[in-house]
Design a protein around this motif. Structure first.
Motif, short mmCIF file in Angstrom:
data_model
loop_
_atom_site.label_atom_id
_atom_site.label_comp_id
_atom_site.label_asym_id
_atom_site.label_seq_id
_atom_site.Cartn_x
_atom_site.Cartn_y
_atom_site.Cartn_z
N GLN A 114 -14.55 -12.76 5.60
CA GLN A 114 -13.83 -13.03 4.35
C GLN A 114 -12.45 -13.61 4.51
O GLN A 114 -11.90 -14.17 3.57
N ASP A 115 -11.82 -13.53 5.68
CA ASP A 115 -10.46 -14.04 5.80
C ASP A 115 -10.16 -14.42 7.25
O ASP A 115 -10.98 -14.21 8.15
N TRP A 116 -8.97 -15.00 7.45
CA TRP A 116 -8.63 -15.52 8.77
C TRP A 116 -8.45 -14.41 9.81
O TRP A 116 -8.70 -14.62 10.99
N GLY A 117 -8.07 -13.23 9.36
CA GLY A 117 -7.92 -12.11 10.30
C GLY A 117 -9.27 -11.70 10.88
O GLY A 117 -9.42 -11.50 12.09
N THR A 118 -10.27 -11.58 10.01
CA THR A 118 -11.62 -11.28 10.47
C THR A 118 -12.14 -12.41 11.35
O THR A 118 -12.78 -12.17 12.38
N ASN A 119 -11.84 -13.63 10.96
CA ASN A 119 -12.26 -14.79 11.74
C ASN A 119 -11.65 -14.75 13.13
O ASN A 119 -12.32 -15.03 14.14
N TYR A 120 -10.38 -14.39 13.21
CA TYR A 120 -9.72 -14.29 14.51
C TYR A 120 -10.37 -13.19 15.37
O TYR A 120 -10.58 -13.37 16.58
N LEU A 121 -10.70 -12.07 14.75
CA LEU A 121 -11.37 -10.99 15.48
C LEU A 121 -12.70 -11.48 16.07
O LEU A 121 -13.04 -11.15 17.21
N ILE A 122 -13.42 -12.27 15.29
CA ILE A 122 -14.71 -12.80 15.76
C ILE A 122 -14.50 -13.70 16.98
O ILE A 122 -15.15 -13.53 18.02
N ALA A 123 -13.59 -14.66 16.86
CA ALA A 123 -13.35 -15.60 17.96
C ALA A 123 -12.85 -14.88 19.20
O ALA A 123 -13.24 -15.20 20.33
N ASN A 124 -11.98 -13.91 19.00
CA ASN A 124 -11.42 -13.17 20.13
C ASN A 124 -12.47 -12.30 20.80
O ASN A 124 -12.46 -12.12 22.03
N THR A 125 -13.40 -11.77 20.01
CA THR A 125 -14.46 -10.91 20.55
C THR A 125 -15.50 -11.72 21.32
O THR A 125 -15.97 -11.28 22.38
N LEU A 126 -15.84 -12.90 20.81
CA LEU A 126 -16.91 -13.67 21.43
C LEU A 126 -16.51 -14.27 22.77
O LEU A 126 -17.30 -14.27 23.72
N GLY A 127 -15.31 -14.83 22.87
CA GLY A 127 -14.92 -15.41 24.16
C GLY A 127 -14.14 -16.70 24.03
O GLY A 127 -13.79 -17.15 22.94
N GLU A 128 -13.90 -17.35 25.16
CA GLU A 128 -13.00 -18.50 25.22
C GLU A 128 -13.56 -19.76 24.57
O GLU A 128 -12.81 -20.68 24.27
#
Length: 430
Positions: free
Chosen positions: A233-247
């Motif tokens: 729903q927002d950029w914070g969640t999006n950042y969590l996703i990208a950070n969790t998945l990898g480089e």
């Protein structure tokens, strides 16, 4: 030889009409910028190297949740869409790549690549679709896809995204954009934590299927189609996703997917700072996710976003190469004209941001001189850079006035005679 959908002599004739006035305008702007110690040709060269991808779906008429009113000469499929995209690139010289949507654009990759190549086009990020049901698919996405409670539905969504990677690899694409419509309409309908866990698990499987030189973009959206909660729903969640998945995972910022008055340029700065800005879907909005033409509502905001991008490039941020894509719905305009306009508005914001006096701005910021810092940005924004945009187009074989040239070509009437008339009545954006 590259196939041209609009005859070169038509473009040349239109350019001759505007040539003398344009030359005078370019010279005058060059003289003005030189007094600010800016070389107009240096700026023009940088603008000529900036490109934005057009969406295959954007050349068709869009719609609202209530109705869709087709235009004349609607593309019948992906090959017609590529023809229309080639017109946009021919006239703007700004859109050499097309972003495909699967399964809408699913065809033999060899045939697609050959047709695009003949038109001078390549392929940008692939887009998967798990927000609507394809004909004959076994499991429905009515209640979600990657976050669905049913394992078989999640498996289907994962497999679809992996198929998009495989198609994209054959086409020469290097990225996958994943947007899901998963969410809920009632309190208690979904468990927030479990839904997000399932989503992350599915994305991790897709991530593992990425080739080494690919990136994956997750896209956040505040609401729609679910109106109570959205999984991403927002950029914070999006950042969590990208950070969790990898480089290889990054955040995609759609300019329309934010609440009114959200400071989008600050979100862009944060994602740049922490190395997770993947790219953009450019459009504009008045109320929410309106998907309006880029720069049509708030061109200053578009400029401020590009100010952050140029600043990052100026600072030499490591690994900084965001993807630039358009994502719009054209409900009352000729889609080709809207995409021509948007490509030029995006380049305009970039050119204006290149004119910002970075040294002066830094000094005013250090001195806490709020008024002069703001005025430094406004001075660049108020500069009419149209002569630069027109010159870049002309040098590349494009049109000084691309919309006027498009209309003079009669292209819309030509394809309207060749393509069967579409029927209206259905709701939903195509």
């Amino acid at each position: 030889m590259m196939e041209l959908r609009i005859a070169a002599d038509i473009v040349e004739a239109e350019n001759q009409k505007h040539g003398e006035a344009h030359d005078a305008d370019y010279a005058a702007l060059g003289e003005h910028l030189s007094r600010r110690n800016i070389d107009i040709d240096v700026v023009a060269k940088k603008v000529s190297e900036f490109f934005v991808a057009v969406p295959s779906w954007g050349v068709g008429t869009g719609g609202t949740r209530f109705a869709r009113f087709p235009g004349k000469g609607e593309p019948r499929g992906i090959f017609d869409k590529l023809d229309d995209c080639a017109v946009i690139n021919q006239l703007t010289s700004a859109t050499p790549n097309v972003s495909l949507h699967i399964p809408w654009d699913k065809e033999d990759p060899k045939a697609l690549k050959a047709h695009a190549s003949a038109l001078g086009l390549g392929f940008d990020a692939m887009n998967s679709n798990t927000f609507s049901d394809a004909p004959d698919q076994p499991h429905s996405y009515k209640y979600g896809s990657l976050s669905h409670a049913d394992a078989a539905t999640r498996r289907q969504a994962v497999d679809h995204n992996i198929e998009c990677i495989e198609i994209g690899t054959a086409l020469g694409s290097k990225a996958l954009t994943v947007w899901v419509g998963d969410g809920s309409n009632f309190p208690g309908q979904s468990n927030f934590t479990k839904s997000f866990e399932r989503y992350l698990s599915g994305m991790a499987e897709i991530y593992k299927a990425l080739p080494d030189d690919w990136r994956i973009f997750s896209e956040h959206k505040m609401y729609e189609p679910a109106f109570y909660s959205t999984v991403v729903q927002d950029w914070g969640t999006n950042y969590l996703i990208a950070n969790t998945l990898g480089e290889k995972a990054f955040c995609l910022v759609d300019l329309g997917h934010h609440a009114p008055n959200t400071n989008i340029e600050m979100i862009v700065a944060r994602l740049i700072q922490f190395g997770k800005l993947g790219g953009f879907h450019f459009n504009d909005s008045k109320y929410g996710d309106d998907d309006l033409d880029a720069g049509s509502i708030d061109p200053y905001r578009l400029f401020l976003v590009f100010n952050e991008l140029v600043d990052a490039d100026h600072r030499g941020v490591k690994g900084f190469h965001p993807a630039h894509m358009i994502d719009q719905s054209h409900n009352v305009t000729d889609p080709i004209e809207s995409l021509i306009s948007s490509a030029n508005e995006i380049r305009r914001a970039y050119a204006q941001a290149l004119l910002v006096d970075r040294m002066a701005l830094d000094g005013f910021q250090q001195d806490n001189d709020a008024l002069m810092a703001s005025d430094t940005l406004k001075r660049a924004y108020r500069t009419d850079v149209e002569p630069i945009l027109a010159e870049v187009r002309r040098r590349a074989g494009g049109a000084i006035d691309p919309v006027a040239t498009y209309r003079a070509s009669g292209y819309r009437a030509k394809v309207a005679a060749e393509r069967p008339e579409s029927k209206g009545g259905s709701g939903g954006i195509i």
